[in-house]
Design a protein around this motif. Structure first.
Motif, PDB file in Angstrom:
ATOM      1  N   ILE A 134       0.809  -1.219   0.000  1.00 26.45           N
ATOM      2  CA  ILE A 134       0.000   0.000   0.000  1.00 26.45           C
ATOM      3  C   ILE A 134       0.847   1.275   0.000  1.00 26.45           C
ATOM      4  O   ILE A 134       0.462   2.283  -0.591  1.00 26.45           O
ATOM      5  CB  ILE A 134      -0.985  -0.014   1.199  1.00 26.45           C
ATOM      6  CG1 ILE A 134      -1.990   1.128   1.116  1.00 26.45           C
ATOM      7  CG2 ILE A 134      -0.231  -0.003   2.513  1.00 26.45           C
ATOM      8  CD1 ILE A 134      -3.050   0.967   0.077  1.00 26.45           C
ATOM      9  N   THR A 135       2.020   1.240   0.634  1.00 22.55           N
ATOM     10  CA  THR A 135       2.873   2.439   0.639  1.00 22.55           C
ATOM     11  C   THR A 135       3.396   2.746  -0.759  1.00 22.55           C
ATOM     12  O   THR A 135       3.665   3.902  -1.084  1.00 22.55           O
ATOM     13  CB  THR A 135       4.043   2.278   1.616  1.00 22.55           C
ATOM     14  OG1 THR A 135       4.731   1.047   1.335  1.00 22.55           O
ATOM     15  CG2 THR A 135       3.558   2.279   3.065  1.00 22.55           C
ATOM     16  N   ASP A 136       3.533   1.720  -1.596  1.00 24.14           N
ATOM     17  CA  ASP A 136       3.959   1.961  -2.975  1.00 24.14           C
ATOM     18  C   ASP A 136       2.827   2.546  -3.814  1.00 24.14           C
ATOM     19  O   ASP A 136       3.073   3.336  -4.732  1.00 24.14           O
ATOM     20  CB  ASP A 136       4.509   0.681  -3.601  1.00 24.14           C
ATOM     21  CG  ASP A 136       5.900   0.347  -3.088  1.00 24.14           C
ATOM     22  OD1 ASP A 136       6.659   1.288  -2.804  1.00 24.14           O
ATOM     23  OD2 ASP A 136       6.225  -0.848  -2.957  1.00 24.14           O
ATOM     24  N   LEU A 137       1.581   2.207  -3.490  1.00 19.76           N
ATOM     25  CA  LEU A 137       0.454   2.879  -4.144  1.00 19.76           C
ATOM     26  C   LEU A 137       0.460   4.358  -3.780  1.00 19.76           C
ATOM     27  O   LEU A 137       0.287   5.221  -4.649  1.00 19.76           O
ATOM     28  CB  LEU A 137      -0.870   2.237  -3.729  1.00 19.76           C
ATOM     29  CG  LEU A 137      -2.144   2.939  -4.210  1.00 19.76           C
ATOM     30  CD1 LEU A 137      -2.156   3.123  -5.725  1.00 19.76           C
ATOM     31  CD2 LEU A 137      -3.382   2.180  -3.752  1.00 19.76           C
ATOM     32  N   ALA A 138       0.681   4.657  -2.502  1.00 21.86           N
ATOM     33  CA  ALA A 138       0.749   6.067  -2.077  1.00 21.86           C
ATOM     34  C   ALA A 138       1.902   6.776  -2.777  1.00 21.86           C
ATOM     35  O   ALA A 138       1.767   7.940  -3.196  1.00 21.86           O
ATOM     36  CB  ALA A 138       0.914   6.149  -0.565  1.00 21.86           C
ATOM     37  N   GLN A 139       3.032   6.089  -2.929  1.00 19.61           N
ATOM     38  CA  GLN A 139       4.179   6.676  -3.634  1.00 19.61           C
ATOM     39  C   GLN A 139       3.803   7.033  -5.070  1.00 19.61           C
ATOM     40  O   GLN A 139       4.153   8.112  -5.565  1.00 19.61           O
ATOM     41  CB  GLN A 139       5.351   5.682  -3.649  1.00 19.61           C
ATOM     42  CG  GLN A 139       6.554   6.174  -4.432  1.00 19.61           C
ATOM     43  CD  GLN A 139       7.452   5.057  -4.954  1.00 19.61           C
ATOM     44  OE1 GLN A 139       8.233   5.266  -5.882  1.00 19.61           O
ATOM     45  NE2 GLN A 139       7.347   3.856  -4.392  1.00 19.61           N
ATOM     46  N   ALA A 140       3.103   6.133  -5.743  1.00 24.12           N
ATOM     47  CA  ALA A 140       2.709   6.370  -7.134  1.00 24.12           C
ATOM     48  C   ALA A 140       1.777   7.574  -7.244  1.00 24.12           C
ATOM     49  O   ALA A 140       1.951   8.438  -8.113  1.00 24.12           O
ATOM     50  CB  ALA A 140       2.041   5.124  -7.707  1.00 24.12           C
ATOM     51  N   ILE A 141       0.779   7.635  -6.365  1.00 18.82           N
ATOM     52  CA  ILE A 141      -0.173   8.755  -6.386  1.00 18.82           C
ATOM     53  C   ILE A 141       0.543  10.061  -6.091  1.00 18.82           C
ATOM     54  O   ILE A 141       0.332  11.072  -6.773  1.00 18.82           O
ATOM     55  CB  ILE A 141      -1.305   8.508  -5.374  1.00 18.82           C
ATOM     56  CG1 ILE A 141      -2.150   7.306  -5.808  1.00 18.82           C
ATOM     57  CG2 ILE A 141      -2.189   9.745  -5.229  1.00 18.82           C
ATOM     58  CD1 ILE A 141      -3.124   6.823  -4.756  1.00 18.82           C
ATOM     59  N   ARG A 142       1.388  10.039  -5.094  1.00 18.99           N
ATOM     60  CA  ARG A 142       2.158  11.236  -4.710  1.00 18.99           C
ATOM     61  C   ARG A 142       2.976  11.742  -5.900  1.00 18.99           C
ATOM     62  O   ARG A 142       2.978  12.937  -6.214  1.00 18.99           O
ATOM     63  CB  ARG A 142       3.065  10.882  -3.534  1.00 18.99           C
ATOM     64  CG  ARG A 142       3.794  12.051  -2.903  1.00 18.99           C
ATOM     65  CD  ARG A 142       4.703  11.566  -1.773  1.00 18.99           C
ATOM     66  NE  ARG A 142       3.950  10.875  -0.732  1.00 18.99           N
ATOM     67  CZ  ARG A 142       4.095   9.575  -0.419  1.00 18.99           C
ATOM     68  NH1 ARG A 142       4.956   8.821  -1.097  1.00 18.99           N
ATOM     69  NH2 ARG A 142       3.384   9.042   0.539  1.00 18.99           N
ATOM     70  N   GLY A 143       3.654  10.827  -6.578  1.00 19.41           N
ATOM     71  CA  GLY A 143       4.489  11.214  -7.706  1.00 19.41           C
ATOM     72  C   GLY A 143       3.687  11.769  -8.865  1.00 19.41           C
ATOM     73  O   GLY A 143       4.092  12.763  -9.499  1.00 19.41           O
ATOM     74  N   LEU A 144       2.543  11.180  -9.155  1.00 18.88           N
ATOM     75  CA  LEU A 144       1.704  11.652 -10.256  1.00 18.88           C
ATOM     76  C   LEU A 144       1.114  13.026  -9.962  1.00 18.88           C
ATOM     77  O   LEU A 144       1.016  13.875 -10.854  1.00 18.88           O
ATOM     78  CB  LEU A 144       0.590  10.638 -10.525  1.00 18.88           C
ATOM     79  CG  LEU A 144       1.040   9.325 -11.168  1.00 18.88           C
ATOM     80  CD1 LEU A 144      -0.013   8.245 -11.008  1.00 18.88           C
ATOM     81  CD2 LEU A 144       1.380   9.537 -12.647  1.00 18.88           C
ATOM     82  N   ILE A 145       0.728  13.254  -8.710  1.00 19.56           N
ATOM     83  CA  ILE A 145       0.198  14.570  -8.333  1.00 19.56           C
ATOM     84  C   ILE A 145       1.300  15.622  -8.416  1.00 19.56           C
ATOM     85  O   ILE A 145       1.103  16.707  -8.990  1.00 19.56           O
ATOM     86  CB  ILE A 145      -0.412  14.526  -6.921  1.00 19.56           C
ATOM     87  CG1 ILE A 145      -1.705  13.699  -6.913  1.00 19.56           C
ATOM     88  CG2 ILE A 145      -0.705  15.946  -6.415  1.00 19.56           C
ATOM     89  CD1 ILE A 145      -2.286  13.484  -5.531  1.00 19.56           C
ATOM     90  N   GLN A 146       2.454  15.302  -7.874  1.00 16.55           N
ATOM     91  CA  GLN A 146       3.555  16.278  -7.867  1.00 16.55           C
ATOM     92  C   GLN A 146       4.066  16.576  -9.266  1.00 16.55           C
ATOM     93  O   GLN A 146       4.519  17.690  -9.542  1.00 16.55           O
ATOM     94  CB  GLN A 146       4.677  15.766  -6.967  1.00 16.55           C
ATOM     95  CG  GLN A 146       4.301  15.771  -5.485  1.00 16.55           C
ATOM     96  CD  GLN A 146       5.318  15.081  -4.597  1.00 16.55           C
ATOM     97  OE1 GLN A 146       6.150  14.292  -5.064  1.00 16.55           O
ATOM     98  NE2 GLN A 146       5.269  15.362  -3.305  1.00 16.55           N
ATOM     99  N   ALA A 147       3.971  15.601 -10.161  1.00 15.12           N
ATOM    100  CA  ALA A 147       4.392  15.819 -11.552  1.00 15.12           C
ATOM    101  C   ALA A 147       3.297  16.477 -12.385  1.00 15.12           C
ATOM    102  O   ALA A 147       3.506  16.759 -13.568  1.00 15.12           O
ATOM    103  CB  ALA A 147       4.807  14.494 -12.183  1.00 15.12           C
ATOM    104  N   ASP A 148       2.126  16.699 -11.775  1.00 16.13           N
ATOM    105  CA  ASP A 148       1.000  17.376 -12.427  1.00 16.13           C
ATOM    106  C   ASP A 148       0.583  16.654 -13.714  1.00 16.13           C
ATOM    107  O   ASP A 148       0.347  17.273 -14.751  1.00 16.13           O
ATOM    108  CB  ASP A 148       1.370  18.834 -12.734  1.00 16.13           C
ATOM    109  CG  ASP A 148       0.127  19.708 -12.897  1.00 16.13           C
ATOM    110  OD1 ASP A 148      -0.914  19.373 -12.291  1.00 16.13           O
ATOM    111  OD2 ASP A 148       0.196  20.712 -13.636  1.00 16.13           O
ATOM    112  N   ILE A 149       0.459  15.336 -13.613  1.00 14.02           N
ATOM    113  CA  ILE A 149       0.088  14.512 -14.766  1.00 14.02           C
ATOM    114  C   ILE A 149      -1.428  14.542 -14.947  1.00 14.02           C
ATOM    115  O   ILE A 149      -2.182  14.312 -14.013  1.00 14.02           O
ATOM    116  CB  ILE A 149       0.570  13.058 -14.597  1.00 14.02           C
ATOM    117  CG1 ILE A 149       2.085  13.017 -14.334  1.00 14.02           C
ATOM    118  CG2 ILE A 149       0.196  12.233 -15.820  1.00 14.02           C
ATOM    119  CD1 ILE A 149       2.925  13.603 -15.439  1.00 14.02           C
TER     120      ILE A 149
END
Length: 297
Positions: free
Chosen positions: A201-216
């Motif tokens: 689950i922490t890797d799912l949070a990592q993915a979401i965090r990265g996509l939001i921060q990259a403004d995808i």
């Protein structure tokens, strides 16, 4: 950055606590077994147009962690069953549009929407939904993509780990661990050779965090580990971690089953630099320790 998570179930609850230190995060939902654990949850029915009209959605990134249908669901009238999902989602999408939400993140099912595959499958491959659940996800993807709202569709494999209420029997890994400690038989509805993609689950949070921060925006993205593991291998890992042997009872399934599915996650890596950080053995050990403590062992 303001993030609103809709739905206080397993995913919504865990992602709220994993993302709230990175963003101004709110959890909106109706009463559930998890909601009593969140003192600052905002009570809201995401599918109630009039209620949502009173909520502040402006410039928020809205994450959909609501589950309207079980992955084992079947119906003698699939059209009616799909309509019961289509109508609420059309209402929600209109609420987001009227409320001027910044982006809608929809959780689709990478574990079912592609059907069977013997190789890692990418977002450009055709979808072949075999079940009512998978067809509902494909339908909602289309609704989201044609809504006019900026979106991200995340095709998740099989997230596990974090906190989970024991009564909510979700996810093969925690179910197996509890069965092992309790000496109860595990009912197997698929073959032991069946392959799935599991990620923590922490890797799912990592993915979401990265996509939001990259403004995808306006992308469909697979999220998983990129590696396949058979059910028998999962059973072996759990038996090793718990020191217990699990009795197996074979059952037939009422819905079509998938023999093999592994997600190609190169797109996610390219967009965000994502790398899974919790391997399967470590993740199962974490779950084993959590559930052992929960059971008072």
């Amino acid at each position: 950055m303001r993030v609103i998570i809709l739905g206080c179930g397993y995913l919504g609850y865990n992602l709220y606590y994993l993302l709230k230190d990175d963003f101004d995060t709110e959890l909106w939902g109706i009463q559930s077994p998890y909601s009593d654990l969140v003192k600052d949850m905002v009570e809201a029915d995401a599918f109630d147009r009039s209620a949502m009209a009173e909520k502040d959605l402006k410039d928020a990134i809205v994450i959909d962690a609501i589950g309207l249908i079980a992955n084992t669901a079947s119906s003698p009238n699939e059209k009616e069953a799909l309509d019961r999902i289509r109508r609420p989602y059309l209402s929600l999408l209109e609420s987001l549009k009227q409320g001027k939400a910044k982006r809608f993140i929809y959780f689709s099912s990478g574990g079912t929407i592609y059907g069977n595959t013997i190789r890692p499958i990418s977002e450009s491959d055709p979808v072949r939904p075999m079940t009512l659940y998978a067809r509902s996800k494909a339908m909602c993807e289309e609704l989201v993509m044609t809504s006019g709202i900026p979106y991200l569709i995340l095709r998740l494999s099989n997230p596990y780990g974090g906190y989970q209420i024991a009564e909510k029997k979700q996810g093969v890994i925690p179910i197996l661990i509890r069965k092992a400690f309790k000496g109860e038989p595990f009912e197997m509805f698929i073959e032991g050779t069946s392959v799935r993609d599991y990620f923590y689950i922490t890797d799912l949070a990592q993915a979401i965090r990265g996509l939001i921060q990259a403004d995808i925006n306006n992308e469909v993205v697979n999220v998983g580990s990129g590696e396949g593991t058979s059910l028998q291998e999962i059973i072996d890992h759990v038996e090793k971690a718990t020191g217990k042997q699990i009795p197996i009872v074979h059952r037939s399934s009422d819905v079509p089953t998938i023999q093999s599915i592994v997600l190609d996650i190169h797109k996610l890596k390219q967009l965000t630099g994502y790398q899974p950080t919790i391997g399967l053995e470590e993740g199962i050990q974490k779950e084993t320790e959590r559930i052992k403590k929960e059971l008072g062992l």
